[in-house]
Write a protein that holds these residues in place. Structure first.
Motif, PDB file in Angstrom:
ATOM      1  N   ALA A   1       9.631  -8.390   1.549  1.00  0.00           N
ATOM      2  CA  ALA A   1       9.431  -8.389   0.102  1.00  0.00           C
ATOM      3  C   ALA A   1      10.027  -7.127  -0.515  1.00  0.00           C
ATOM      4  O   ALA A   1      10.686  -7.181  -1.556  1.00  0.00           O
ATOM      5  CB  ALA A   1       7.953  -8.495  -0.230  1.00  0.00           C
ATOM      6  N   GLN A   2       9.834  -6.005   0.137  1.00  0.00           N
ATOM      7  CA  GLN A   2      10.421  -4.755  -0.372  1.00  0.00           C
ATOM      8  C   GLN A   2      11.948  -4.857  -0.397  1.00  0.00           C
ATOM      9  O   GLN A   2      12.590  -4.485  -1.374  1.00  0.00           O
ATOM     10  CB  GLN A   2       9.992  -3.557   0.491  1.00  0.00           C
ATOM     11  CG  GLN A   2       8.570  -3.072   0.197  1.00  0.00           C
ATOM     12  CD  GLN A   2       8.089  -2.048   1.223  1.00  0.00           C
ATOM     13  OE1 GLN A   2       8.329  -2.196   2.431  1.00  0.00           O
ATOM     14  NE2 GLN A   2       7.420  -1.008   0.763  1.00  0.00           N
ATOM     15  N   LYS A   3      12.509  -5.390   0.684  1.00  0.00           N
ATOM     16  CA  LYS A   3      13.965  -5.538   0.735  1.00  0.00           C
ATOM     17  C   LYS A   3      14.472  -6.426  -0.399  1.00  0.00           C
ATOM     18  O   LYS A   3      15.449  -6.109  -1.069  1.00  0.00           O
ATOM     19  CB  LYS A   3      14.386  -6.158   2.071  1.00  0.00           C
ATOM     20  CG  LYS A   3      14.312  -5.201   3.235  1.00  0.00           C
ATOM     21  CD  LYS A   3      14.840  -5.885   4.497  1.00  0.00           C
ATOM     22  CE  LYS A   3      14.398  -5.105   5.724  1.00  0.00           C
ATOM     23  NZ  LYS A   3      14.413  -5.921   6.942  1.00  0.00           N
TER      24      LYS A   3
ATOM     25  N   VAL B   1      -2.089  -3.785  -4.646  1.00  0.00           N
ATOM     26  CA  VAL B   1      -2.335  -2.440  -4.146  1.00  0.00           C
ATOM     27  C   VAL B   1      -1.937  -2.345  -2.679  1.00  0.00           C
ATOM     28  O   VAL B   1      -2.222  -3.232  -1.886  1.00  0.00           O
ATOM     29  CB  VAL B   1      -3.825  -2.040  -4.280  1.00  0.00           C
ATOM     30  CG1 VAL B   1      -4.100  -1.544  -5.678  1.00  0.00           C
ATOM     31  CG2 VAL B   1      -4.728  -3.213  -3.961  1.00  0.00           C
ATOM     32  N   GLY B   2      -1.266  -1.264  -2.340  1.00  0.00           N
ATOM     33  CA  GLY B   2      -0.889  -1.039  -0.956  1.00  0.00           C
ATOM     34  C   GLY B   2       0.350  -1.794  -0.512  1.00  0.00           C
ATOM     35  O   GLY B   2       0.710  -1.779   0.659  1.00  0.00           O
ATOM     36  N   SER B   3       1.020  -2.453  -1.436  1.00  0.00           N
ATOM     37  CA  SER B   3       2.172  -3.255  -1.026  1.00  0.00           C
ATOM     38  C   SER B   3       3.432  -2.398  -0.869  1.00  0.00           C
ATOM     39  O   SER B   3       4.461  -2.884  -0.431  1.00  0.00           O
ATOM     40  CB  SER B   3       2.417  -4.384  -2.031  1.00  0.00           C
ATOM     41  OG  SER B   3       2.669  -3.858  -3.306  1.00  0.00           O
ATOM     42  N   GLY B   4       3.336  -1.130  -1.221  1.00  0.00           N
ATOM     43  CA  GLY B   4       4.469  -0.238  -0.960  1.00  0.00           C
ATOM     44  C   GLY B   4       5.459  -0.128  -2.114  1.00  0.00           C
ATOM     45  O   GLY B   4       6.677  -0.121  -1.908  1.00  0.00           O
ATOM     46  N   LYS B   5       4.946   0.017  -3.293  1.00  0.00           N
ATOM     47  CA  LYS B   5       5.829   0.130  -4.455  1.00  0.00           C
ATOM     48  C   LYS B   5       6.503   1.505  -4.517  1.00  0.00           C
ATOM     49  O   LYS B   5       7.620   1.630  -4.979  1.00  0.00           O
ATOM     50  CB  LYS B   5       5.033  -0.111  -5.751  1.00  0.00           C
ATOM     51  CG  LYS B   5       4.547  -1.544  -5.884  1.00  0.00           C
ATOM     52  CD  LYS B   5       3.849  -1.796  -7.199  1.00  0.00           C
ATOM     53  CE  LYS B   5       2.517  -1.076  -7.333  1.00  0.00           C
ATOM     54  NZ  LYS B   5       1.497  -1.539  -6.362  1.00  0.00           N
ATOM     55  N   THR B   6       5.782   2.521  -4.017  1.00  0.00           N
ATOM     56  CA  THR B   6       6.337   3.870  -4.096  1.00  0.00           C
ATOM     57  C   THR B   6       7.670   3.972  -3.356  1.00  0.00           C
ATOM     58  O   THR B   6       8.615   4.610  -3.827  1.00  0.00           O
ATOM     59  CB  THR B   6       5.350   4.892  -3.495  1.00  0.00           C
ATOM     60  OG1 THR B   6       4.044   4.569  -3.961  1.00  0.00           O
ATOM     61  CG2 THR B   6       5.694   6.288  -3.907  1.00  0.00           C
ATOM     62  N   MET B   7       7.728   3.333  -2.216  1.00  0.00           N
ATOM     63  CA  MET B   7       8.958   3.366  -1.434  1.00  0.00           C
ATOM     64  C   MET B   7      10.100   2.720  -2.218  1.00  0.00           C
ATOM     65  O   MET B   7      11.234   3.218  -2.229  1.00  0.00           O
ATOM     66  CB  MET B   7       8.715   2.631  -0.113  1.00  0.00           C
ATOM     67  CG  MET B   7       9.848   2.685   0.861  1.00  0.00           C
ATOM     68  SD  MET B   7      10.463   4.350   1.146  1.00  0.00           S
ATOM     69  CE  MET B   7       9.049   5.077   1.960  1.00  0.00           C
TER      70      MET B   7
ATOM     71  N   GLY C   1       0.333  -4.978  10.070  1.00  0.00           N
ATOM     72  CA  GLY C   1      -0.625  -4.168  10.807  1.00  0.00           C
ATOM     73  C   GLY C   1      -1.848  -3.789  10.002  1.00  0.00           C
ATOM     74  O   GLY C   1      -2.743  -3.132  10.504  1.00  0.00           O
ATOM     75  N   ARG C   2      -1.889  -4.201   8.754  1.00  0.00           N
ATOM     76  CA  ARG C   2      -3.085  -3.887   7.970  1.00  0.00           C
ATOM     77  C   ARG C   2      -4.202  -4.826   8.386  1.00  0.00           C
ATOM     78  O   ARG C   2      -3.996  -6.021   8.509  1.00  0.00           O
ATOM     79  CB  ARG C   2      -2.818  -4.097   6.483  1.00  0.00           C
ATOM     80  CG  ARG C   2      -1.750  -3.214   5.920  1.00  0.00           C
ATOM     81  CD  ARG C   2      -2.343  -1.947   5.329  1.00  0.00           C
ATOM     82  NE  ARG C   2      -1.287  -0.999   5.038  1.00  0.00           N
ATOM     83  CZ  ARG C   2      -0.619  -0.984   3.897  1.00  0.00           C
ATOM     84  NH1 ARG C   2      -0.926  -1.833   2.954  1.00  0.00           N
ATOM     85  NH2 ARG C   2       0.350  -0.120   3.704  1.00  0.00           N
ATOM     86  N   LYS C   3      -5.365  -4.275   8.544  1.00  0.00           N
ATOM     87  CA  LYS C   3      -6.514  -5.130   8.832  1.00  0.00           C
ATOM     88  C   LYS C   3      -7.145  -5.556   7.512  1.00  0.00           C
ATOM     89  O   LYS C   3      -7.263  -4.753   6.591  1.00  0.00           O
ATOM     90  CB  LYS C   3      -7.546  -4.363   9.665  1.00  0.00           C
ATOM     91  CG  LYS C   3      -7.079  -4.067  11.077  1.00  0.00           C
ATOM     92  CD  LYS C   3      -8.290  -3.911  12.004  1.00  0.00           C
ATOM     93  CE  LYS C   3      -7.858  -3.722  13.443  1.00  0.00           C
ATOM     94  NZ  LYS C   3      -7.725  -2.306  13.807  1.00  0.00           N
TER      95      LYS C   3
HETATM   96  P1  ADP Z   1       1.219   0.758  -3.859  1.00  0.00           P
HETATM   97  O1  ADP Z   1       2.086  -0.461  -3.952  1.00  0.00           O
HETATM   98  O2  ADP Z   1      -0.217   0.436  -4.026  1.00  0.00           O
HETATM   99  O3  ADP Z   1       1.698   1.859  -4.762  1.00  0.00           O
HETATM  100  P2  ADP Z   1       2.001   2.578  -1.806  1.00  0.00           P
HETATM  101  O4  ADP Z   1       3.408   2.685  -2.211  1.00  0.00           O
HETATM  102  O5  ADP Z   1       1.089   3.696  -2.134  1.00  0.00           O
HETATM  103  O6  ADP Z   1       1.367   1.232  -2.367  1.00  0.00           O
HETATM  104  O7  ADP Z   1       1.961   2.266  -0.249  1.00  0.00           O
HETATM  105  C1  ADP Z   1       0.765   2.146   0.436  1.00  0.00           C
HETATM  106  C2  ADP Z   1       0.898   2.673   1.849  1.00  0.00           C
HETATM  107  O8  ADP Z   1       1.726   1.811   2.628  1.00  0.00           O
HETATM  108  C3  ADP Z   1       1.542   4.029   1.907  1.00  0.00           C
HETATM  109  O9  ADP Z   1       0.836   4.803   2.831  1.00  0.00           O
HETATM  110  C4  ADP Z   1       2.958   3.749   2.383  1.00  0.00           C
HETATM  111  O10 ADP Z   1       3.504   4.804   3.110  1.00  0.00           O
HETATM  112  C5  ADP Z   1       2.774   2.539   3.272  1.00  0.00           C
HETATM  113  N1  ADP Z   1       3.936   1.643   3.354  1.00  0.00           N
HETATM  114  C6  ADP Z   1       4.751   1.297   2.348  1.00  0.00           C
HETATM  115  N2  ADP Z   1       5.702   0.442   2.781  1.00  0.00           N
HETATM  116  C7  ADP Z   1       5.465   0.229   4.083  1.00  0.00           C
HETATM  117  C8  ADP Z   1       6.105  -0.569   5.111  1.00  0.00           C
HETATM  118  N3  ADP Z   1       7.170  -1.314   4.855  1.00  0.00           N
HETATM  119  N4  ADP Z   1       5.566  -0.529   6.361  1.00  0.00           N
HETATM  120  C9  ADP Z   1       4.488   0.217   6.623  1.00  0.00           C
HETATM  121  N5  ADP Z   1       3.850   0.991   5.734  1.00  0.00           N
HETATM  122  C10 ADP Z   1       4.321   1.001   4.462  1.00  0.00           C
END
Ligand code: ADP
Ligand code: MG
Length: 711
Positions: A284-286, A310-316, A464-466
């Protein structure tokens, strides 16, 4: 795709009879007109016509008293009045009665209107209609409508019910008399006087009812089928026009607004990807990064909403977009709604990019003096690549050398005005804008609220999230809860304890928080245990300090109000305790729960409540316990509360529909949107004569929010 027939459309006329003052309708007059205006905002014939019944009474069927099992249901009963008496005196005076049918007896109660009630005769048979109150197995009806059997005219299946008020009732404008007014009006309008708003080809294609018919049947449906078709037609019309307008705006904007084209794939992104990326991106991120990249390279300004639970990795995703900007020689800014979030973003971006020569700075209200001056200077000189901060970034002295991309985290706290201030910070083109939100917005709402934005969705969590375990607990089991927390702390985990805080009861709420904090201190005494406390009344520095102690694992428990609601990321925290859960809305609960479950450990969310819960609070808690899926929760929230209350939509005029219900009419909305899209694709400026009604709508009506003015 619609085919345009050859028949041209009738245009919508101005000065139409529908715009006549309501006063001039038979049965109204100046006095009632004034009341209709004051009480319901009905000024014109059109206003009356477009104030649809909110339900219909079926006068052809009777319920049996025995079968009444649902509290709050509205039923029609037939039976004998077996008792009628006055209780209490003066202000406490009430009248009570009993009605019996073959299956049982129901209690009746009146608090006013006694004169009329006293005319009822014990022993006579009546038809009665009203809402049932079911309490501990006893059914009661307050202020039922009464009719003597036999006096009823031919019963109808769809008697319209209109909203009314006490004052209107007193002036003889109750729902039934309103219905009569509407009947007069429809009579006057007969003979094609209600203009059609949809193009003829569209009506033919969709086999929809025309407008005149629909408006007649929505008030007086002859049968279920025509009621359904009428309501479909009217809902469709509302949703169609709202979508047409949004899509048209979006089209105009993309056509009009040139933007910077980020065409280079450069070293910063590549280096980061190869050396620094700590994990594999989710699919999804890709996908989302690809979507954004396409926008960034298009030469048009991007306006995109990134939705991800939440936690879906938007920051990246945000970081990688900013690296693309950097590779193309542009600066980026990342705006967060609170100091805590902004500084957290700053820290994590700095960590992620360490050693890559990327210069990241931080700015907020609490950055002062020399440090502030330096930051502003370097930013203006282009020495800073990425700046992270709060609203302070919007202020005038903040200038960029080449701002190319703005990322806004948690969008609903930023208004349109703020967005436009960002625009002014870049020239010649406005910066690309990416708005990120973790509030899952139901599709129907997203389409209506953000119909003019492009939307990307991260619909997958990192592997890997529980699954977070969610449990409902009451005061009775607090000792066990405390024990559980102790075990979690022993295992090295950290804990959030959240208290509600609303403005209206802020003082009391802060007191609760304080009391809760002190109670916890008893259970978790220093120095063995350490706690942080954070709330909105603290100075930013103090908040920051406390927060940081928690993030750095110096404290095991963080007691706070909802300031930690959005975005805070402490992977080691595994328990979220929510106090007074019944006072939180669903979306908010889901947001809070999202603070845990970010590391590899099993996480828990404990929903603490008192014993007595309203039916609705119970429902909310059940949903939370049942599912972790943010979109499912958002849909449920929309259904429970209606769109008006969903966070971030409150002030939006776009949510005001006369008949469409975004909670229920998602399918119609999608169909309407698809059609609007198809039409705009084929005829972007709506120049075809067959689309004249649509063009007319956009030119003359689109900006008026009240739909009743479409005449
Ligand atoms: P949100 O979408 O809520 O802003 P974050 O960007 O804070 O979520 O990401 C939540 C956590 O997941 C962070 O600790 C981040 O490093 C981790 N994370 C983000 N993308 C991945 C990924 N592809 N694989 C594993 N962990 C990830
Ligand atoms: Mg976030």
């Amino acid at each position: 795709m619609p085919d345009f027939p050859t028949k041209s459309e009738t245009l919508i006329v101005r000065n139409h009879i529908l715009l006549s003052n309501i006063e001039f309708l038979k049965g109204v007059g100046p006095k009632r007109a004034l009341l209709l205006q004051q009480e319901l905002g009905i000024h014109t014939f059109a206003d009356l016509l477009f104030d649809f019944p909110f339900r219909y009474i079926d006068k052809t069927t009777f319920h049996q008293i025995r079968d009444i099992t649902e509290d709050g249901s509205t039923v029609q009963l037939k039976g004998v009045l077996t008792d009628l008496r006055t209780i209490g005196v003066g202000r406490k005076k009430r009248m009570s009665g009993k009605l019996r049918d073959e299956t049982g007896t129901i209690q009746l109660i009146w608090f006013k209107g006694f004169q009329w009630i006293e005319n009822l005769v014990v022993g006579n048979e009546y038809i009665l209609y009203g809402k049932v109150n079911l309490f501990k197995g006893t059914a009661t009806m307050a202020h039922p409508e009464f009719e003597k059997t036999g006096s009823q005219q031919k019963p109808v299946r769809f008697e319209p019910v209109y909203r009314s008020t006490e004052k209107l009732n007193q002036a003889g404008l109750d729902s039934r008399n309103r219905a009569k007014l509407v009947a007069h009006l429809l009579e006057r309008l007969r003979g094609d006087l209600i203009p059609e708003t949809l193009p003829g080809y569209l009506l033919q294609k969709t086999k929809m009812m025309d407008r005149q018919e629909a408006l007649e049947y929505i008030h007086y449906p002859p049968d279920q089928e025509r009621l359904d078709r009428a309501s479909f037609r009217l809902k469709f019309e509302e949703l169609f026009f709202s979508q047409l307008r949004l899509l048209y705006l979006k089209q105009q904007r993309t056509l009009a607004t040139a933007g910077y084209a980020f065409l280079v794939v450069g070293d910063h992104l590549n280096d980061f990807y190869r050396q620094k990326l700590p994990f594999e991106l989710t699919n999804a991120q890709k996908r989302v990064i690809k979507e954004i990249r396409k926008d960034l390279g298009s030469g048009y300004q991007m306006n995109r909403l990134l939705q991800g639970d939440v936690g879906s990795g938007k920051t990246m995703v945000a970081l990688m977009c900013m690296l693309i900007a950097l590779d193309n020689g542009y600066q980026s800014c990342l705006l967060a709604p609170t100091e805590i979030l902004a500084s957290q973003h700053y820290r994590s971006l700095s960590n992620l990019t360490q050693g890559l020569g990327i210069r990241i700075a931080y700015l907020s209200g609490s950055v002062k003096g020399n440090q502030r001056k330096e930051t502003l200077r370097w930013l203006h000189a282009g020495e800073i690549h990425i700046i992270v901060g709060t609203h302070a970034l919007l202020e005038d002295p903040v200038r960029f050398k080449r701002l190319g991309l703005c990322i806004i985290d948690e969008q609903h706290r930023f208004g349109v005005e703020q967005r436009s201030r960002l625009w002014q910070k870049a020239s010649p083109h406005p910066p690309h804008v990416l708005v990120m939100t973790a509030t899952p917005i139901p599709r129907t709402l997203a389409m209506t609220l953000y119909g003019d934005l492009d939307v990307s969705v991260i619909d997958e969590l990192p592997p890997g999230r529980k699954e977070i375990k969610t449990l409902h607990r009451t005061e009775a089991t607090r000792p066990q809860v405390i024990e559980f927390l102790r075990m979690q702390i022993e295992a090295g985990r950290q804990i959030y304890v959240v208290y509600p805080l609303i403005e209206e009861s802020e003082k009391l709420d802060l007191q609760n928080l304080q009391t809760g904090y002190e109670a916890l201190l008893q259970h978790f005494p220093r120095p063995k245990y350490q706690m942080s406390i954070v709330h909105g009344r603290m100075k930013p520095e103090d908040k920051e300090f406390e927060m940081k102690r928690f993030i750095d694992r110096k404290t095991q428990i963080l007691v706070s109000t909802t300031v930690i609601e959005v975005g805070v990321d402490v992977p080691n925290a595994s328990v979220m305790v929510i106090e007074n859960t019944e006072r939180f809305g669903l979306s908010q609960l889901h947001q809070l729960r999202g603070r845990v479950g970010r590391g590899g450990e099993q996480s828990y969310c404990l929903l603490m409540t008192g014993f007595n819960l309203s039916a609705e609070a119970k429902k909310r808690i059940d949903i939370m316990v049942r599912t972790n899926n943010g979109f499912e929760i958002a849909e449920a929230d929309l259904e429970l509360r209606g769109p008006g209350d969903i966070e971030g939509t409150r002030q939006s005029g776009q949510m005001e529909f006369a008949i469409a219900d975004l909670g229920k009419d998602g399918k119609i909305l999608q169909a309407a949107r698809a059609l609007a899209k198809a039409i705009l694709t084929k005829d972007p400026q709506l120049q075809s004569e067959f689309n004249a009604p649509l063009r007319y709508y956009l030119d003359h009506i689109a900006d008026q929010i009240t739909w009743s003015k479409i005449a």
